[in-house]
Design a protein around this motif. Structure first.
Motif, short mmCIF file in Angstrom:
data_model
loop_
_atom_site.label_atom_id
_atom_site.label_comp_id
_atom_site.label_asym_id
_atom_site.label_seq_id
_atom_site.Cartn_x
_atom_site.Cartn_y
_atom_site.Cartn_z
N ARG A 45 0.86 -1.15 0.02
CA ARG A 45 0.12 -0.10 0.07
C ARG A 45 0.86 1.24 -0.05
NH1 ARG A 45 -3.49 -1.27 5.25
NH2 ARG A 45 -1.49 -1.97 6.02
N VAL A 46 1.82 1.24 0.95
CA VAL A 46 2.80 2.45 0.91
C VAL A 46 3.60 2.43 -0.64
CG1 VAL A 46 4.86 3.33 1.95
CG2 VAL A 46 3.06 2.35 3.31
N GLY A 47 3.92 1.37 -1.09
CA GLY A 47 4.59 1.25 -2.21
C GLY A 47 3.68 1.85 -3.56
N ALA A 48 2.70 1.69 -3.57
CA ALA A 48 1.77 2.00 -4.57
C ALA A 48 1.80 3.75 -4.50
CB ALA A 48 0.48 1.61 -4.34
N VAL A 49 1.78 4.31 -3.27
CA VAL A 49 1.88 5.84 -3.16
C VAL A 49 3.07 6.54 -3.44
CG1 VAL A 49 1.74 7.74 -1.32
CG2 VAL A 49 0.10 5.66 -1.12
N LEU A 50 4.21 5.60 -3.01
CA LEU A 50 5.33 6.06 -3.57
C LEU A 50 5.99 6.05 -4.90
CD1 LEU A 50 7.84 4.11 -0.86
CD2 LEU A 50 6.89 6.41 -0.72
N ARG A 51 5.15 4.96 -5.76
CA ARG A 51 5.19 4.85 -7.24
C ARG A 51 4.63 6.20 -7.70
NH1 ARG A 51 5.65 -1.15 -9.69
NH2 ARG A 51 7.46 -2.03 -8.30
N LYS A 52 3.33 6.44 -7.35
CA LYS A 52 2.56 7.13 -8.00
C LYS A 52 3.27 8.50 -8.08
CE LYS A 52 -2.10 9.51 -7.66
NZ LYS A 52 -3.37 9.53 -6.79
N PHE A 53 3.81 8.95 -6.93
CA PHE A 53 4.63 10.24 -6.94
C PHE A 53 6.07 10.32 -7.12
CE2 PHE A 53 0.67 10.63 -4.16
CZ PHE A 53 0.08 11.72 -4.84
N SER A 54 6.62 9.00 -7.60
CA SER A 54 8.14 8.65 -7.72
C SER A 54 8.96 9.17 -6.56
CB SER A 54 8.42 9.78 -9.03
OG SER A 54 8.06 9.49 -10.17
N LEU A 55 8.24 8.88 -5.35
CA LEU A 55 8.96 8.96 -4.15
C LEU A 55 9.86 7.74 -3.81
CD1 LEU A 55 6.28 10.37 -1.85
CD2 LEU A 55 8.10 11.74 -3.10
N ASP A 56 9.68 6.60 -4.51
CA ASP A 56 10.50 5.41 -4.15
C ASP A 56 11.98 5.67 -4.91
OD1 ASP A 56 9.17 5.66 -6.88
OD2 ASP A 56 10.17 3.55 -7.31
N GLU A 57 12.13 6.90 -5.71
CA GLU A 57 13.41 7.26 -6.04
C GLU A 57 14.09 7.94 -5.33
OE1 GLU A 57 12.87 8.27 -10.06
OE2 GLU A 57 12.05 6.57 -10.77
N LEU A 58 13.74 8.50 -4.38
CA LEU A 58 14.39 9.36 -3.60
C LEU A 58 15.78 9.08 -2.91
CD1 LEU A 58 11.56 11.45 -1.28
CD2 LEU A 58 13.09 12.24 -3.25
N PRO A 59 15.88 7.58 -2.62
CA PRO A 59 17.29 7.22 -2.08
C PRO A 59 18.24 7.43 -3.09
CG PRO A 59 15.44 5.76 -1.31
CD PRO A 59 14.91 6.72 -2.37
N GLN A 60 17.93 7.70 -4.39
CA GLN A 60 18.95 7.90 -5.44
C GLN A 60 19.90 9.21 -5.21
OE1 GLN A 60 17.39 7.23 -9.52
NE2 GLN A 60 16.00 5.55 -8.54
#
Length: 266
Positions: free
Chosen positions: A233-248
């Motif tokens: 569920r958290v992953g879906a939100v992160l992907r929607k706003f591209s927040l999963d890429e912040l660690p880059q």
């Protein structure tokens, strides 16, 4: 032991305090740093007043800057204060200027003061100043070459500035996301992917984990049947706003990739 100048010892105290307090609570985790102050070179003195330590707040002729070019180094050392008796020997009390030059030279070359004094017996201060200048120039050369390389790479400097600033400003958000990922689906917060960086070398790219821990690891994600069912569920939100890429931002700070591009290859 950490090699420091005699007047820099106090800068280790905060590291010592942190290590001792942390070890007191969590056990022997950190090595408590001890200062290593060498007998020779532990205190570099002013070129114009060898009774005082070298300081960049003094007039320019009193100190050597890390970015001084060879001609400037030679000029400053040539004008360095010595004395009138002409003997090259290490005697900080009676020959502070000569002793300072010997200390600087031998600290950079690794030679012993005794061997240098014996080798230069009967020679003049001009020879001492020439050898001291040569030692300084040789020591500064690789540092200055790297400085020039970095200062000419404007894209790299921009990446470092922006990614470092971003990590600092976004640190509360990164912490909240990390905790949310773990609460939603306990397990590692980050995952890595092998990529080819901007310097055409492989590195491990970092992202926030958006897939469930139960996701099959022997099948590429794009080959899974109904891969959306494995997204948290958290992953879906992160992907929607591209927040999963912040660690880059960390990978950019390491110089492995760039904010400007090109994108990393598989």
């Amino acid at each position: 032991a950490v090699p420091v100048g005699a007047d820099q010892k106090q800068h280790l105290e905060i590291a010592r305090d942190i290590a001792q307090r942390f070890n007191g609570v969590y056990g022997n985790v950190f090595v408590v740093p001890e200062p290593l102050i060498t007998k020779v070179g532990g205190r570099v003195m002013s070129l114009q007043d060898p009774s005082r330590k070298m300081s960049k707040s003094d007039p320019e002729e009193c100190f050597i800057s890390l970015l001084d070019d060879p001609d400037t180094v030679r000029r400053k050392i040539k004008r360095a204060v010595t004395d009138s008796d002409g003997a090259i020997r290490y005697d900080p009390e009676n020959k502070p200027g000569v002793s300072n030059l010997l200390s600087i030279m031998t600290s950079l070359t690794g030679e012993s003061i005794e061997s240098v004094c014996a080798e230069m017996e009967g020679k003049g201060y001009g020879e001492l100043k020439t050898r001291t200048s040569d030692a300084i120039i040789a020591a500064l050369d690789p540092l200055q070459a790297e400085y020039k390389r970095l200062i000419a790479d404007r894209q790299y400097l921009l990446d470092i500035l922006l990614s470092g600033t971003g990590l600092i400003i976004l640190s509360p958000l990164l912490l909240i996301i990390s905790v949310s990922i773990y609460i939603d689906d306990p397990g590692p917060v980050l995952f890595t992917q092998r990529r080819i960086g901007i310097r055409r070398t492989y590195f491990m790219l970092h992202k926030f984990r958006t897939m469930k821990m139960s996701t099959p690891h022997d099948v590429p994600t794009h080959l899974l049947k109904h891969p959306e069912t494995y997204i948290t569920r958290v992953g879906a939100v992160l992907r929607k706003f591209s927040l999963d890429e912040l660690p880059q931002l960390y990978d950019i700070l390491r110089g492995k990739m760039s904010l400007i591009g090109p994108r990393c290859a598989l």
